[in-house]
Design a protein around this motif. Structure first.
Motif, PDB file in Angstrom:
ATOM      1  N   ARG A  82       0.773  -1.067   0.187  1.00  0.00           N
ATOM      2  CA  ARG A  82      -0.236   0.009  -0.028  1.00  0.00           C
ATOM      3  C   ARG A  82       0.991   1.456   0.003  1.00  0.00           C
ATOM      4  NH1 ARG A  82      -5.408  -0.818   0.877  1.00  0.00           N
ATOM      5  NH2 ARG A  82      -5.854  -3.046   1.536  1.00  0.00           N
ATOM      6  N   ARG A  83       2.104   1.133   0.635  1.00  0.00           N
ATOM      7  CA  ARG A  83       2.959   2.561   0.691  1.00  0.00           C
ATOM      8  C   ARG A  83       3.343   2.822  -0.885  1.00  0.00           C
ATOM      9  NH1 ARG A  83       7.564   1.381   4.430  1.00  0.00           N
ATOM     10  NH2 ARG A  83       7.697   3.764   4.021  1.00  0.00           N
ATOM     11  N   PHE A  84       3.792   1.745  -1.384  1.00  0.00           N
ATOM     12  CA  PHE A  84       4.183   1.780  -2.854  1.00  0.00           C
ATOM     13  C   PHE A  84       3.141   2.461  -3.721  1.00  0.00           C
ATOM     14  CE2 PHE A  84       4.823   0.509  -7.102  1.00  0.00           C
ATOM     15  CZ  PHE A  84       5.925   0.948  -7.598  1.00  0.00           C
ATOM     16  N   ILE A  85       1.745   1.730  -3.406  1.00  0.00           N
ATOM     17  CA  ILE A  85       0.707   2.413  -4.322  1.00  0.00           C
ATOM     18  C   ILE A  85       0.384   3.897  -4.102  1.00  0.00           C
ATOM     19  CG2 ILE A  85      -1.869   1.881  -4.693  1.00  0.00           C
ATOM     20  CD1 ILE A  85      -1.355  -0.968  -4.179  1.00  0.00           C
ATOM     21  N   LEU A  89      10.689   4.708  -2.851  1.00  0.00           N
ATOM     22  CA  LEU A  89      12.182   4.142  -2.630  1.00  0.00           C
ATOM     23  C   LEU A  89      12.117   3.546  -1.140  1.00  0.00           C
ATOM     24  CD1 LEU A  89      14.965   6.528  -3.959  1.00  0.00           C
ATOM     25  CD2 LEU A  89      14.266   4.061  -4.982  1.00  0.00           C
ATOM     26  N   SER A  90      11.396   4.188  -0.233  1.00  0.00           N
ATOM     27  CA  SER A  90      11.288   3.708   1.339  1.00  0.00           C
ATOM     28  C   SER A  90      10.476   2.607   1.502  1.00  0.00           C
ATOM     29  CB  SER A  90      10.881   4.995   2.045  1.00  0.00           C
ATOM     30  OG  SER A  90       9.783   5.525   1.853  1.00  0.00           O
ATOM     31  N   GLY A 130      15.106  -1.303  -4.816  1.00  0.00           N
ATOM     32  CA  GLY A 130      14.894   0.202  -5.001  1.00  0.00           C
ATOM     33  C   GLY A 130      14.567   0.416  -6.439  1.00  0.00           C
ATOM     34  N   ALA A 131      15.569   0.044  -7.282  1.00  0.00           N
ATOM     35  CA  ALA A 131      16.002   0.093  -8.627  1.00  0.00           C
ATOM     36  C   ALA A 131      14.461  -0.091  -9.417  1.00  0.00           C
ATOM     37  CB  ALA A 131      16.944  -0.174  -9.188  1.00  0.00           C
ATOM     38  N   VAL A 132      13.882  -1.302  -9.005  1.00  0.00           N
ATOM     39  CA  VAL A 132      12.698  -1.720  -9.706  1.00  0.00           C
ATOM     40  C   VAL A 132      11.657  -0.816  -9.178  1.00  0.00           C
ATOM     41  CG1 VAL A 132      11.138  -3.748  -9.627  1.00  0.00           C
ATOM     42  CG2 VAL A 132      13.291  -4.068 -10.144  1.00  0.00           C
ATOM     43  N   MET A 185       2.643   5.158   6.342  1.00  0.00           N
ATOM     44  CA  MET A 185       3.898   5.764   5.382  1.00  0.00           C
ATOM     45  C   MET A 185       4.800   6.426   6.596  1.00  0.00           C
ATOM     46  SD  MET A 185       2.059   6.888   1.958  1.00  0.00           S
ATOM     47  CE  MET A 185       3.380   7.163   0.937  1.00  0.00           C
ATOM     48  N   THR A 186       4.665   6.578   7.295  1.00  0.00           N
ATOM     49  CA  THR A 186       5.510   7.157   8.372  1.00  0.00           C
ATOM     50  C   THR A 186       6.626   6.009   8.906  1.00  0.00           C
ATOM     51  OG1 THR A 186       4.214   7.047  10.456  1.00  0.00           O
ATOM     52  CG2 THR A 186       4.157   9.118   9.200  1.00  0.00           C
TER      53      THR A 186
END
Length: 473
Positions: free
Chosen positions: A265-268, A383-384, A391-393, A463-464
């Motif tokens: 979910r953080r990436f989304i 990235l986080s 990370g690169a993907v 996200m924190t």
């Protein structure tokens, strides 16, 4: 890795990476002003000349994820140096082109190189700096990006007037050599410890065919007709390619894109933010010059200068946004950025034939604030959200969605504008404004919806929190 890099080496590397990233960004805007001269000298039609821009974006979008995976497999430092070399060769080839076909081909190669530069630059900067300085360093990197976008419209006109359109490309060569010299010996190797990783070639080929097909469909379906043979064949072929890509990635032991990232979910949330940002600025930057030219009577140079406050403000806000992220995390900064974008579009949706210059500049400045609040922080959030080895993907996937957002933004906003204005029959300034205002209303809605989505996803996932331990398996 950051603790092993001396302070002066970090800043030299940041300077070199920022120059390379600057060149990639300026190529987005500088080429547009050179198109008339290219068309005249190479005897190209308008349709042929537009492929000089379209092919670059298509290559960039289709290779973004693959570039991230290549960096993960073979190392980010080596990928950056390779990207610099290919970019230099492509720029030299473009500047020496003797036909429109040759130029379009070199622009494709240039887009591939820029995909590598984009996916490795932020990761290398993040690796080089300690967490307490990382936000500021990434903010400076994205300030360089903003300056590239800001300088493009004006620099393109000045270069073409002084030395011709070829200088737009040839000037890249000495500058990318300078970037390489600054980075050389300052970056540590970042190859992952595992040596059994390999590149998913079938997935790469399917993705590089499927994404251009999708972009072509988005760009031309309205022109061809949604029920035309061309559209249906392209849609069917693209669906097959992307369907096969998903099937292969789900079965692959080392997929090009680990689809499990979309359960994060953080990436989304980070991807939603960057998607909405690109949707907004690509649509707005298409419509704003039309308003300035058709309604306010600005010539090409005047339009370039009028748009400058947007990108200059964005470049000025980016470092501040990085410091705010260091203090408050990414979520509030991203939401603030989306609100500023919504405010800009709301003001522009109320433009009239006689709007004050101060009102126009205020709207453009609000867009710059929103852009600056989002470009760097959305990357940091992506990235986080994943382990370091992915990370690169994550970066490549996020930027692919960013570019798709831009393509959708231009297409949908233009379709809405055309729908509103065509119903009037005869074009007038008032008719133009009605279409312009409708498109800006769409951007208000997209920005607010994006802000709500980021807020909801952030609350549910936190996200924190530190990066999740999801390994991508």
């Amino acid at each position: 890795m950051s603790s092993a890099i001396k302070t002066h080496s970090r800043w030299l590397a940041l300077g070199g990476i920022s120059i390379a990233s600057f060149l990639g960004c300026i190529d987005f805007t500088i080429v547009n002003t050179a198109i008339p001269a290219i068309q005249t000298e190479l005897n190209a039609s308008i349709d042929q000349s537009q492929w000089v821009v379209t092919m670059f974006v298509m290559a960039l979008c289709s290779f973004m994820v693959a570039a991230g995976r290549l960096a993960d497999v073979y190392g980010r430092r080596g990928a950056l140096y390779t990207g610099m070399l290919v970019f230099a060769l492509a720029s030299l080839g473009a500047g020496l082109s003797t036909s429109i076909g040759m130029l379009i081909a070199w622009r494709f190669v240039q887009g591939l190189a820029c995909a590598v530069l984009y996916t490795t630059s932020a990761n290398l900067v993040a690796d080089a700096f300690a967490p307490r300085q990382r936000g500021m360093a990434l903010g400076l990197l994205f300030a360089a990006n903003g300056l590239g976008l800001a300088a493009g419209p004006v620099a393109g006109g000045l270069l073409v007037a002084a030395w011709g359109w070829r200088s737009v490309f040839l000037l890249n060569v000495p500058l990318i050599v300078l970037a390489f010299a600054l980075c050389l010996g300052q970056l540590q190797a970042s190859r992952p410890p595992a040596t059994t990783q390999k590149l998913d070639i079938p997935g790469l080929l399917l993705l590089m065919l499927g994404i251009p097909g999708l972009l072509l469909l988005i760009s031309h379906a309205g022109e061809w007709g949604w029920g035309s043979v061309q559209t249906l064949l392209l849609a069917g072929g693209t669906a097959v390619l992307l369907g096969l890509f998903i099937r292969i990635e789900l079965r692959s032991e080392q997929p090009l894109v680990n689809l499990g990232i979309f359960t994060n979910r953080r990436f989304i949330a980070a991807s939603m933010a960057t998607f909405c940002l690109a949707f907004f600025y690509c649509a707005a930057f298409f419509l704003m010059p039309l308003y300035l030219g058709l309604i306010r009577g600005q010539d090409s140079a005047g339009i370039g200068w009028m748009l400058l406050p947007t990108t200059l403000v964005m470049a000025a806000v980016s470092p501040l946004a990085g410091r705010l992220v260091d203090r408050y995390t990414t979520t509030p900064v991203l939401i603030a950025g989306l609100l500023f974008l919504a405010l800009s579009a709301l003001i522009q949706s109320r433009f009239t034939l006689n709007s004050d210059l101060s009102t126009v500049l205020l709207a453009f400045a609000c867009m710059g604030i929103g852009w600056g609040c989002m470009l760097g922080p959305s990357t940091m959030a992506a990235l986080s959200s994943v382990p370091e080895q992915l990370g690169a993907v994550a970066m490549g996937t996020s930027w692919t969605l960013h570019n798709l957002g831009g393509a959708l933004g231009v297409t949908i906003a233009t379709a809405l504008y055309t729908s509103v204005t065509s119903s009037a029959g005869v074009w007038t300034q008032v008719v133009f404004l009605s279409g312009f205002q409708a498109a800006m209303g769409l951007l208000v809605g997209v920005s607010l919806a994006g802000g709500l989505a980021v807020l909801a996803l952030s609350r549910r996932s936190g996200m924190t929190a530190p990066a999740q331990t999801w390994s991508g398996k």
